[in-house]
Design an enzyme around this catalytic site. Structure first.
Site, mmCIF file in Angstrom:
data_model
loop_
_atom_site.group_PDB
_atom_site.id
_atom_site.type_symbol
_atom_site.label_atom_id
_atom_site.label_comp_id
_atom_site.label_asym_id
_atom_site.label_seq_id
_atom_site.Cartn_x
_atom_site.Cartn_y
_atom_site.Cartn_z
ATOM 1 N N GLN A 94 0.827 -1.209 0.000
ATOM 2 C CA GLN A 94 0.000 0.000 0.000
ATOM 3 C C GLN A 94 0.864 1.262 0.000
ATOM 4 O O GLN A 94 0.381 2.342 -0.298
ATOM 5 C CB GLN A 94 -0.943 0.005 1.209
ATOM 6 C CG GLN A 94 -2.002 -1.075 1.134
ATOM 7 C CD GLN A 94 -3.015 -1.043 2.270
ATOM 8 O OE1 GLN A 94 -3.328 -2.059 2.835
ATOM 9 N NE2 GLN A 94 -3.544 0.130 2.599
ATOM 10 N N ARG A 154 -9.369 -0.296 7.438
ATOM 11 C CA ARG A 154 -10.416 0.571 6.899
ATOM 12 C C ARG A 154 -10.756 1.690 7.877
ATOM 13 O O ARG A 154 -11.915 1.977 8.175
ATOM 14 C CB ARG A 154 -11.657 -0.239 6.534
ATOM 15 C CG ARG A 154 -12.366 0.395 5.363
ATOM 16 C CD ARG A 154 -13.327 -0.496 4.647
ATOM 17 N NE ARG A 154 -13.862 0.248 3.521
ATOM 18 C CZ ARG A 154 -14.278 -0.280 2.392
ATOM 19 N NH1 ARG A 154 -14.230 -1.555 2.210
ATOM 20 N NH2 ARG A 154 -14.760 0.464 1.426
ATOM 21 N N CYS A 155 -9.700 2.287 8.422
ATOM 22 C CA CYS A 155 -9.868 3.426 9.320
ATOM 23 C C CYS A 155 -8.515 4.092 9.427
ATOM 24 O O CYS A 155 -7.505 3.501 9.092
ATOM 25 C CB CYS A 155 -10.313 2.990 10.710
ATOM 26 S SG CYS A 155 -8.988 2.489 11.807
ATOM 27 N N GLU A 170 -13.233 4.847 4.325
ATOM 28 C CA GLU A 170 -13.330 4.109 5.572
ATOM 29 C C GLU A 170 -14.500 4.559 6.440
ATOM 30 O O GLU A 170 -14.844 3.883 7.405
ATOM 31 C CB GLU A 170 -12.035 4.247 6.343
ATOM 32 C CG GLU A 170 -11.715 5.698 6.663
ATOM 33 C CD GLU A 170 -10.258 5.888 7.040
ATOM 34 O OE1 GLU A 170 -9.416 5.215 6.461
ATOM 35 O OE2 GLU A 170 -9.993 6.694 7.925
#
Lengths: 166, 806
Positions: free
Chosen positions: B237, B384-385, B760
């Site tokens: 990522q 996802r945050c 997110e």
């Protein structure tokens, strides 16, 4: 380990290869045939990313041996586009309805939806949801995948696709 | 003008710029199986590596015997910690200031920890090899419960830290203690509690879970001995950061490391960290002189790569009798597993958890976080945050419901009463953040009106009465959640990863024919960057999005950037794109002025070119300016039309949203049914509404999974009991509810295009909505808080404990 000779038809072309008896079909497709559209997500038959069509059935190729597929007729996602190279109704549906994000589950989803629509060209939403329940998607939340399949169904049946009201 | 002249609307639509539901360009290849993921990379002579892993959660490694493994046909090498020591790579630095074993060095600290790496000619031979490596273990007592980690007689887990009384984030109180982090005004907060008319206190746990993208973590490393260059294809990522870290730890010059992140099959934070597989594959390639591929399987992914959450939050709110909050006090026990490998900016040992005051105007707050070691997999990631925001949002949203229950107030009304007001922005929170913009009341009221909230409450009251009369066995819950996110990490003045400041970047090159390429420091894992980034450029410079190619993930060609995680791509890189495009536009304006023979100030930008003010027929299109940039620039000007921008944001962005979940639960079976789920998101300017909605659907599906069943669970002996998709809940199309989406638009005042980020948000806001629905359903039976995940069995157990089931 001794190898076995296998022949099969993949996307309309005769192919052959030497494989160990334990070689998984998905590895044969990806490594021996170099067709990497079929993906591996779990190796336990749960996620469906490796789904291909074998003799008219949806099969998860991560838990089938290549020798078991000897003599069979296989379609992978590489065989799904129209003859002139344009996207088929299903592929177009996934794009038009935003039925994918990372694209990793997409080949398996398309292969499963392809068989589903062959068996039931006009499925209800519930039938679609049940029909793709062996395929996991982590990005899109399924709603748009369902729409993608409905879009393809409408196109195949020659009727106008109407999105259900939210 | 003749009839053929396109209208302004047609010219604007032709660009497919911001606000357009442009279809994704990525889908052309993905729908045909023509994506290029890491496992698709095949290099000549490539070998395959696989791990021997520990069956024990805590054990001394007495002996590793690889003699039988090396006899297996195809096996070329077995790498152990001893091998890695010769190249000084037995341990690696973590993102959180700790160190982590690459391969077991003396002992193992969690089940499935990497013990040895077998390199073979193909993946089957490597698998044969790992089965022949004989490892002699001496089991040690495992530490599973984080609440017992700092007991006097708790086993010493990290022998390498023996006697160390301080760590990367300050003093250590115990041999299994990692850090204590405190924020806020303790004295003022204690005083608010002493004076409070009403208080609540609850231990709210956010269980351990896992991002599990459908594609696991993997890499192909190829070392060229002649050139001394290392090429790594990987599921990264943040490719540039990986290159820098590899350079620092392998002592290779950075320009001789080529990191390529091709298509990535989902990341969700799981692909931020550095894993032993990357190091071992690189070392194996150096040792063998051949490319080495490492592909993780699903069980390895679930049990050994970065987990998420595992926060146990003792939460207290002080308030007045009429429901005005006056203070917040939170203590978190954070289970970080065997190594502190959490992905957080360096200065924030508990990430941005201090956004825990949420959307509410708390006059004072105090937060303390204790991180502890246990015999579990390391590496809490921002799943996802952005860095522990999910935990914070869950904590405050559950606590506000508990307070509402105590005050006998409606949870939506309690929230409306305590929201930060629109005129308070920019708002300074009690725990140190400056919220950029928001209009919470409008969002909440829109949610209540659209869903018919009042009518739903009425229906719930009727249902409860019917339940009391024994006419139904079904109970109904309304889960309200309102969240404020903090994304776009971050300003380099306070955000860095391993000392690298968190800016992001974009380079745009326009070619003579009016086509261009944008190269980015970000890396899409399904977010659709190739589509949306081109839309920003289209609107900024007036070239159709179809004429802009977006390229990411190649450190040789892309400008340095910190990558994609924590919803930072749009807030940071989206701004870099706009700024680079504006540099292009500024030069284009000079060229146009020269060509149209007017002063620059006499020109105005008009959709797809520059026009002389007051003389509408004197117009030069951007396409023509691109051509002129290469053959007739003003005297003294360099030819070409390109720009690069490194954007360091002045602040984070603060998207928010109002969610409602309507749920029915059968008390006799615990079976729940999500009847409705409504999600209103405000992410500021909306670049591509289709992609935003898609991301909301996906985030809600992950939130549903987490709240309603998904958990990485260990038994008392440290054995992972949720190691495959058989027992780790993965919702399918059958269970997943239907999602209703909605929005308001409150642009960020400091962002060049006003965009805040959204990917997110639905996970952050969704989990409390589901959990609040379950808790709301049970509340009239006398419960205040039931821990997640709320699967059928736990619901049934709750019903039984509350006396609803005989």
């Amino acid at each position: 380990m001794a190898k076995t000779h296998v022949t099969m038809k993949v996307n309309g072309a005769e192919v052959e290869g030497l494989v160990e008896p334990r070689t998984l079909l998905v590895h044969f497709i990806r490594e021996n045939l170099g067709m990497t559209g079929t993906h591996i997500g779990c190796e336990t038959t749960h996620c469906g990313a490796c789904t291909v069509d074998i003799d008219g059935m949806s099969v998860k190729s991560c838990t089938m041996f290549a020798v078991q597929a000897d003599g069979s007729d296989i379609t992978t996602v590489e065989g799904m586009a129209n003859a002139d190279g344009t996207l088929s109704a299903l592929q177009e549906g996934f794009r038009m309805m935003h039925g994918l994000q990372c694209g990793f589950c997409t080949p398996g989803m398309i292969m499963r939806a392809h068989r589903l629509l062959k068996e039931n060209p006009s499925p209800s939403e519930q039938e679609i949801r049940m029909g793709i329940s062996g395929n996991i998607c982590r990005c899109t939340g399924y709603q748009n995948i369902v729409k993608a399949i409905q879009y393809a169904s409408a196109k195949i049946n020659g009727v106008e696709f109407r999105e259900a009201a939210e | 003008m003749n009839d053929m002249t396109p209208t302004r609307e047609q010219r604007s639509a032709a660009l497919e710029g911001m606000g357009c539901k442009r279809k994704r360009v990525e889908d052309i290849r993905f729908t045909q199986g023509k994506g290029n993921y890491v496992d698709d990379v095949k290099l000549p002579g490539m070998l395959h590596g696989d791990f021997v892993r520990s069956p024990h959660p805590h054990a001394r490694v007495k002996k590793i015997d690889d003699s039988e493994a090396l006899k297996v046909p195809g096996v070329l090498a077995v790498i152990t910690a001893e091998t890695l020591k010769t190249v000084n790579l037995a341990w690696m630095p973590t993102l959180a200031g700790d160190v982590q074993m690459v391969l077991a060095d003396g002992k193992v600290l969690f089940q499935n920890q990497e013990v040895a790496f077998v390199v073979a000619t193909d993946r089957y031979a490597a698998d044969d090899g790992i089965n022949k490596v004989i490892v002699e273990y001496e089991p040690l007592p495992p530490l599973v419960d984080p609440f017992k980690s700092m007991d006097k007689d708790a086993p010493v887990l990290r022998e390498d830290l023996a006697g160390k009384t301080s760590g990367a984030h300050g003093p250590r109180k115990h041999h299994n203690h990692i850090f204590e982090w405190t924020v806020g005004d303790k004295e003022l907060t204690d005083s608010a509690f002493n004076k409070a008319e009403v208080t609540i206190k609850e231990m709210i746990s956010y269980h351990r879970t896992h991002p599990s993208p459908l594609e696991t973590c993997q890499c192909v490393c190829s070392f060229d001995k002649i050139k001394g260059e290392l090429t790594i294809y990987g599921t990264f990522q943040a490719p540039h950061v990986i290159r820098t870290v590899v350079s620092l730890i392998a002592k290779l010059p950075e320009q001789k490391i080529h990191v390529i992140a091709p298509d990535i099959g989902g990341g969700f934070g799981n692909k931020v960290g550095a894993y032993p597989g990357y190091i071992c594959a690189a070392v194996a390639s150096i040792v063998t002189g051949k490319p080495v591929k490492w592909v993780e399987d699903r069980i390895e992914n679930l049990t050994a790569t970065s987990f998420a959450r595992d926060y146990h939050m003792t939460t207290e709110i002080a308030a007045t009798k009429d429901g005005k909050v006056t203070g917040l006090r939170v203590h978190v026990l954070a289970d970080h597993g065997a190594f502190d490998a959490c992905a957080d900016p360096s200065k924030w040992p508990a990430g941005f958890f201090n956004i825990v005051t949420g959307s509410y105007d708390f006059p004072t707050a105090h937060l303390a976080v204790d991180g502890v070691y246990t015999n579990k997999a390391p590496g809490g990631v921002a799943y996802r945050c952005s860095f522990r925001v999910t935990e914070a949002a869950y904590c405050i949203e559950r606590a506000m419901d508990i307070l509402a229950q105590k005050l006998n107030m409606d949870p939506a009304e309690l929230r409306l009463k305590n929201f930060i007001k629109p005129e308070q922005f920019p708002y300074h929170s009690a725990l140190g953040w400056e919220y950029d913009s928001g209009d919470y009341h409008t969002a909440m009221r829109k949610m209540m009106e659209t869903t018919g909230y009042a009518a739903l409450r009425k229906e719930q009251a009727e249902k409860r009465a019917a339940f009391a009369r024994g006419e139904t066995r079904e109970i109904m819950g309304l889960g309200v959640s309102f969240f404020t996110e903090i994304v776009g990490a971050g300003p380099s003045k306070n955000c860095d990863i391993l000392g690298i400041a968190m800016f992001d970047s974009c380079e745009i090159r326009m070619h003579p024919t009016g086509a261009g390429i944008a190269r980015m420091g970000t890396k899409s894992q399904g977010q659709g960057h190739e589509t949306t980034w081109a839309q920003i450029i289209a609107t900024e410079i007036g070239i159709p999005a179809d004429n802009i190619m977006v390229e990411e993930g190649n450190t040789d060609t892309a400008p340095y950037g910190l990558g994609t995680y924590g919803s930072r791509s749009t807030p940071v890189a989206g701004a870099a794109i706009a700024m680079a495009a504006r540099k292009i536009k500024a030069k284009a304006q000079m060229i146009a002025a020269y060509k149209l023979e007017v002063h620059e100030d006499d020109l105005e930008f008009d959709i797809d070119g520059f026009r002389v003010k007051g003389l509408p027929e004197k117009f030069m299109s951007m396409k023509d300016i691109c051509w002129a940039a290469y053959n007739s620039v003003p005297p003294g000007m360099e030819p070409g039309l390109e720009a690069v921008s490194y954007y360091d944001p002045p602040n984070m962005t603060y998207p928010f949203g109002a969610y409602l979940c309507v749920m029915d639960i059968d008390v006799d079976t615990g079976v729940y049914k999500v009847r409705r789920f409504y999600a209103l998101d405000d992410c500021g300017t909306r670049i591509n509404p289709m992609i935003i909605e898609g991301q909301v659907h996906g985030g809600l599906t992950e939130a549903f999974a987490i709240a309603m069943g998904q958990e990485i669970r260990y038994d008392d002996t440290g054995n992972v009991v949720t190691g495959s998709f058989m027992d780790f809940f993965m919702p399918t199309a059958v269970e997943t509810p239907h999602w209703e989406t909605d929005f308001t638009v409150t642009p960020s005042p400091h962002h060049p295009i006003g965009a805040k980020g959204v990917g997110e948000s639905p996970n952050v806001g969704g989990v409390p909505a589901f959990s609040n629905a379950v808790n709301d359903a049970f509340s009239f039976l006398g419960s205040t808080h039931i821990q997640m995940p709320h699967d059928f069995w736990r619901n049934w157990k709750a019903a039984k404990a509350l006396g609803a089931v005989a």
